[in-house]
Design a protein around this motif. Structure first.
Motif, short mmCIF file in Angstrom:
data_model
loop_
_atom_site.label_atom_id
_atom_site.label_comp_id
_atom_site.label_asym_id
_atom_site.label_seq_id
_atom_site.Cartn_x
_atom_site.Cartn_y
_atom_site.Cartn_z
N GLU A 132 0.81 -1.22 0.00
CA GLU A 132 0.00 0.00 0.00
C GLU A 132 0.84 1.27 0.00
O GLU A 132 0.43 2.30 0.54
CB GLU A 132 -0.95 0.01 1.20
CG GLU A 132 -2.08 -1.01 1.13
CD GLU A 132 -3.43 -0.40 0.77
OE1 GLU A 132 -3.81 0.62 1.37
OE2 GLU A 132 -4.10 -0.95 -0.12
N TRP A 240 3.57 -6.31 -5.26
CA TRP A 240 2.70 -5.23 -4.81
C TRP A 240 1.48 -5.85 -4.14
O TRP A 240 0.80 -6.70 -4.72
CB TRP A 240 2.25 -4.37 -5.99
CG TRP A 240 1.03 -3.53 -5.69
CD1 TRP A 240 -0.24 -3.77 -6.10
CD2 TRP A 240 0.99 -2.35 -4.89
NE1 TRP A 240 -1.09 -2.81 -5.61
CE2 TRP A 240 -0.36 -1.93 -4.87
CE3 TRP A 240 1.95 -1.62 -4.20
CZ2 TRP A 240 -0.76 -0.78 -4.16
CZ3 TRP A 240 1.55 -0.49 -3.50
CH2 TRP A 240 0.22 -0.08 -3.49
N VAL A 241 1.19 -5.45 -2.90
CA VAL A 241 0.03 -5.96 -2.17
C VAL A 241 -0.83 -4.77 -1.76
O VAL A 241 -0.34 -3.84 -1.10
CB VAL A 241 0.42 -6.77 -0.92
CG1 VAL A 241 -0.83 -7.38 -0.29
CG2 VAL A 241 1.43 -7.86 -1.26
N GLU A 242 -2.11 -4.82 -2.12
CA GLU A 242 -3.03 -3.77 -1.70
C GLU A 242 -4.18 -4.38 -0.92
O GLU A 242 -4.48 -5.57 -1.04
CB GLU A 242 -3.54 -2.96 -2.89
CG GLU A 242 -4.40 -3.72 -3.86
CD GLU A 242 -4.77 -2.88 -5.08
OE1 GLU A 242 -5.90 -3.05 -5.58
OE2 GLU A 242 -3.94 -2.07 -5.55
N ARG A 258 -6.55 4.17 -7.68
CA ARG A 258 -5.79 2.93 -7.82
C ARG A 258 -5.42 2.69 -9.28
O ARG A 258 -4.31 2.23 -9.58
CB ARG A 258 -6.61 1.75 -7.30
CG ARG A 258 -6.63 1.62 -5.79
CD ARG A 258 -7.36 0.35 -5.42
NE ARG A 258 -7.27 0.10 -3.99
CZ ARG A 258 -7.75 -0.99 -3.40
NH1 ARG A 258 -8.36 -1.91 -4.12
NH2 ARG A 258 -7.63 -1.16 -2.10
N HIS A 262 -1.76 1.92 -10.67
CA HIS A 262 -1.44 0.70 -11.41
C HIS A 262 -0.78 1.03 -12.75
O HIS A 262 0.07 0.25 -13.23
CB HIS A 262 -2.70 -0.13 -11.61
CG HIS A 262 -3.18 -0.79 -10.36
ND1 HIS A 262 -4.43 -1.34 -10.24
CD2 HIS A 262 -2.57 -0.99 -9.16
CE1 HIS A 262 -4.58 -1.85 -9.02
NE2 HIS A 262 -3.47 -1.64 -8.36
N LEU A 265 2.78 1.47 -11.92
CA LEU A 265 3.43 0.18 -11.65
C LEU A 265 3.92 -0.51 -12.92
O LEU A 265 4.81 -1.35 -12.86
CB LEU A 265 2.47 -0.76 -10.91
CG LEU A 265 2.46 -0.75 -9.39
CD1 LEU A 265 1.49 -1.80 -8.88
CD2 LEU A 265 3.85 -0.98 -8.79
N GLN A 266 3.32 -0.17 -14.05
CA GLN A 266 3.74 -0.80 -15.30
C GLN A 266 5.19 -0.47 -15.63
O GLN A 266 5.82 -1.18 -16.43
CB GLN A 266 2.83 -0.35 -16.44
CG GLN A 266 1.39 -0.86 -16.32
CD GLN A 266 0.49 -0.35 -17.43
OE1 GLN A 266 0.96 0.07 -18.48
NE2 GLN A 266 -0.81 -0.39 -17.20
N VAL A 271 6.89 -7.19 -11.84
CA VAL A 271 5.98 -6.92 -10.73
C VAL A 271 4.84 -7.92 -10.72
O VAL A 271 4.29 -8.29 -11.76
CB VAL A 271 5.45 -5.47 -10.80
CG1 VAL A 271 4.59 -5.24 -12.04
CG2 VAL A 271 4.67 -5.12 -9.54
N ARG A 272 4.53 -8.40 -9.52
CA ARG A 272 3.40 -9.29 -9.28
C ARG A 272 2.44 -8.54 -8.37
O ARG A 272 2.86 -7.86 -7.43
CB ARG A 272 3.89 -10.57 -8.61
CG ARG A 272 2.81 -11.59 -8.30
CD ARG A 272 3.35 -12.74 -7.48
NE ARG A 272 4.53 -13.37 -8.09
CZ ARG A 272 5.20 -14.36 -7.53
NH1 ARG A 272 4.82 -14.84 -6.35
NH2 ARG A 272 6.25 -14.88 -8.13
N LYS A 273 1.13 -8.65 -8.61
CA LYS A 273 0.14 -7.93 -7.83
C LYS A 273 -0.74 -8.89 -7.04
O LYS A 273 -1.04 -9.99 -7.50
CB LYS A 273 -0.76 -7.08 -8.75
CG LYS A 273 -0.02 -6.05 -9.57
CD LYS A 273 -0.97 -5.34 -10.52
CE LYS A 273 -0.24 -4.37 -11.44
NZ LYS A 273 -1.16 -3.75 -12.41
#
Length: 302
Positions: A132, A240-242, A258, A262, A265-266, A271-273
């Motif tokens: 977060e 990434w954890v939300e 969000r 996101h 984040l690209q 990256v793994r969500k």
């Protein structure tokens, strides 16, 4: 009251002319990658206790109180600059890990620090986890005059003593405040956290272990182009954890979403969500077992 399952110990180390408090769980050893946990705004290192207890095995965990929080000294200044957190982390890794790459987990403000630091020092981080740590809305140059004026006004309020943190009559009052902020926080955890998050003063009132100067607006605008350049240099796998609750929607009311984060984040190459169900922003308090499982699975993946 909550009873910790894994015992921590405290160390004080000299970092950039400050006496830094670091909470440690476990011991270093062959084959162990140091696991560094960095907390968020108005939080402390002890806040990780529930998640550390939920790990399936013993890790060598290093968790500092940021400057001006917990038992780490305040720098004797009237405001805080974000790059200082990156430099503090760099010195801390020198002290505890030397040349060995570490696994780095950051929550909220600490997640932002972790992302920017990893982009600056990609060789120092083996795996990166951001909980977060959204960053801020994109700023416009036209906001600079008002931002500087607000910063100076808040500095004056701080020096007049009108910019202060609230105090509480007892630890129970602190616990009630924590539970009001986080509806999922149980009474036993709130009672334990209250005694880590605050301390009684000479007048008997409980004071939050944070410098009031942290409340002062940052004079610098948030530059998304700089952030994306740092994200693009992150060389390690990133998780990434939300939370299932939309914190950004509550805080920014559509001014930063969000979906917009996101998109940022690209820029991160690997990256793994993940979304952690039944959680708010303090997801390491709300679902420590589920979070610990996510993190350990990620750290152990090929």
């Amino acid at each position: 009251m909550y009873q910790p399952q894994r015992t921590s110990r405290s160390e004080f180390v000299p970092i950039r002319q400050l006496r830094y408090h670091v909470r440690l769980w476990g011991e270093p050893g062959p084959g162990k990658v140091p696991l560094v946990l960095v907390h968020g705004w108005m939080d402390v290192a002890a806040s990780w206790q529930f998640m550390v207890d939920a790990f399936s095995r013993d890790h060598y965990v290093i968790a500092p109180d940021w400057r001006g929080y917990g038992d780490t000294e305040a720098p004797g200044t009237d405001n805080y600059w974000f790059p200082d957190y990156l430099a503090d982390l760099d010195f801390l890794l020198d002290h505890y890990a030397g040349e060995q790459p570490v696994d780095l987990v950051g929550h909220s403000m600490g997640g932002n620090v972790a992302m920017l630091y990893t982009g600056s020092r990609p060789q120092r981080i083996r795996r990166l986890v951001n909980l977060e740590g959204f960053g801020m809305p994109a700023a416009r140059p036209t906001q600079a005059p008002g931002r500087y004026a607000k910063w100076m006004d808040e500095l004056k309020a701080f020096h007049r003593g009108t910019l202060e943190l609230k105090t509480y009559e007892s630890a129970d009052g602190v616990a009630r405040r924590l539970m009001k902020t986080n509806r999922r926080l149980s009474q036993d955890k709130a009672d334990w956290l209250a005694r880590q998050w605050a301390r009684p003063q000479a007048d008997g009132r409980w004071r939050i272990l944070g410098d009031a100067a942290h409340k002062i607006t940052n004079a610098q605008l948030f530059r998304v182009d700089e952030v994306l350049a740092l994200y693009a240099r992150i060389a390690c796998p990133t998780l990434w954890v939300e939370a299932s609750d939309d914190s950004l929607g509550q805080w920014w009311e559509g001014r930063f979403t969000r979906a917009e984060f996101h998109e940022r984040l690209q820029a991160v190459p690997q990256v793994r969500k993940a979304v952690l169900q039944d959680t708010g922003h303090m997801l390491h308090h709300d679902q420590p077992l589920a979070l610990a499982q996510h993190i350990e699975s990620f750290l152990d993946a090929p």
